[in-house]
Design an enzyme around this catalytic site. Structure first.
Site, mmCIF file in Angstrom:
data_model
loop_
_atom_site.group_PDB
_atom_site.id
_atom_site.type_symbol
_atom_site.label_atom_id
_atom_site.label_comp_id
_atom_site.label_asym_id
_atom_site.label_seq_id
_atom_site.Cartn_x
_atom_site.Cartn_y
_atom_site.Cartn_z
ATOM 1 C CE LYS A 35 45.167 56.219 46.462
ATOM 2 N NZ LYS A 35 46.031 55.361 45.474
ATOM 3 N NE ARG B 175 41.168 51.663 42.163
ATOM 4 C CZ ARG B 175 40.895 51.969 43.381
ATOM 5 N NH1 ARG B 175 41.399 53.066 44.009
ATOM 6 N NH2 ARG B 175 40.160 51.124 44.143
HETATM 7 N N1 HH2 Z 1 44.578 52.558 45.337
HETATM 8 C C1 HH2 Z 1 43.798 51.924 46.088
HETATM 9 C C2 HH2 Z 1 43.167 50.865 46.039
HETATM 10 N N2 HH2 Z 1 43.504 50.172 44.735
HETATM 11 N N3 HH2 Z 1 44.568 50.189 42.930
HETATM 12 C C3 HH2 Z 1 45.437 50.718 41.705
HETATM 13 N N4 HH2 Z 1 45.883 49.951 40.658
HETATM 14 N N5 HH2 Z 1 46.053 51.766 42.245
HETATM 15 C C4 HH2 Z 1 45.753 52.514 42.988
HETATM 16 O O1 HH2 Z 1 46.107 53.738 43.438
HETATM 17 C C5 HH2 Z 1 44.856 52.011 44.060
HETATM 18 C C6 HH2 Z 1 44.350 50.603 43.983
HETATM 19 C C7 HH2 Z 1 43.327 52.747 47.341
HETATM 20 O O2 HH2 Z 1 42.074 53.472 47.221
HETATM 21 P P1 HH2 Z 1 40.554 53.211 47.618
HETATM 22 O O3 HH2 Z 1 40.118 51.899 46.841
HETATM 23 O O4 HH2 Z 1 39.595 54.192 47.471
HETATM 24 O O5 HH2 Z 1 40.628 53.060 49.144
HETATM 25 P P2 HH2 Z 1 40.719 51.439 50.122
HETATM 26 O O6 HH2 Z 1 42.011 50.901 49.650
HETATM 27 O O7 HH2 Z 1 40.648 52.228 51.360
HETATM 28 O O8 HH2 Z 1 39.554 50.819 49.785
#
Ligand code: HH2
Length: 259
Positions: free
Chosen positions: A204, A238
């Protein structure tokens, strides 16, 4: 929980798994590496991301969920805030709903009540488009705990049993670096609410802000953050880098539970 973004624009793996075959292959890899859940998302929630339509999201995630569900034994979680996507995903075999909007979208609670799957309620301030533009809290830890406690009670009143609820403070979702650091250092206060806590810290931007590291250089710091979260009682992590994360948190758990 292994992250599988079926999107062209996610902040760290956007475009990498943007086909059913590549996404399923990645899911297989993560299961071999030890993932207990695969979190499939069809819409990026990174700061500045544009919203996608229900149909676009369905087209991205449903074939992938069907394939993973048919082939792999681990549960699939659907990372969405859209009620139509939640219900279609569960019908396609998803065994968990992960909603960064805490079921606040119209109709989301009703859909969740109809399913019998676990639900992750996450805190966020603002929307991806503008959430990192000057987020403000009087007391971030207190406010996040209060919000999640209220949401969990509202969900219970609507008919979602306690046992189905997980909570997530939402690192990076409308939070400055200092807010994120405070939430992590006081994570035990969220754990004390009595629900399993999920954390998403992997790669992050708080790591970029703290250590000035590019997205592809954030593994070691991600492991440190995951370890600190598990040390304080987080139950689900996650992560993009499953094998490394699992080794770190299993070791942490051994120390934590030593007698
Ligand atoms: N962070 C992201 C997406 N979904 N869900 C939960 N429960 N907690 C989190 O911290 C969280 C989440 C963001 O990360 P990522 O999926 O890698 O990126 P993007 O939103 O750009 O797809």
């Amino acid at each position: 929980m292994g992250v599988l973004n079926v999107t062209p624009d996610s902040f760290s793996d956007g475009g990498d798994f943007f086909s059913v075959s590549r996404a399923t292959e990645r899911a297989r890899e993560m299961v071999v590496e030890g993932a207990a859940v695969i979190d499939v998302g069809g819409e990026s929630t990174r700061p500045g991301a544009e919203a996608v339509s229900v149909q676009q999201e369905l087209d991205r995630v449903i074939p992938v969920i069907e394939c993973i569900h048919a082939e792999l034994s681990v549960p699939v979680s659907i990372d969405t805030s859209k009620p139509d996507v939640m219900s279609a995903a569960v019908a396609a075999g998803a065994g968990m709903i992960n909603d960064v909007n805490s079921l606040q979208t119209d109709g989301a609670v009703a859909v969740a009540v109809e399913t019998s799957v676990p639900i992750c309620l996450m805190h966020r301030q603002g929307r991806p488009r503008d959430m990192q533009k000057n987020p403000v809290y009087a007391d971030v830890v207190k406010e996040v705990c209060k919000f999640l406690s209220q949401r969990s009670k509202e969900c219970q009143r609507a008919g979602i049993s306690n046992a189905r609820i997980l909570l997530d403070p939402g690192f990076g979702f409308g939070k400055t670096l200092d807010h994120n650091l405070l939430l992590l250092t006081h994570l035990d206060r969220l754990v004390a609410l009595g629900y399993p806590v999920l954390v998403g810290l992997s790669r992050k931007s708080m790591i970029g802000a703290a250590l000035d590291l590019a997205v592809d250089q954030r593994l070691h710091a991600s492991l440190a953050l995951a370890t600190l979260a598990v040390w304080q009682g987080a139950r689900l992590v996650r992560a993009h880098d499953v094998r490394a994360t699992l080794e770190a948190i299993r070791m942490c758990d051994k120390v934590r539970t030593a007698e």
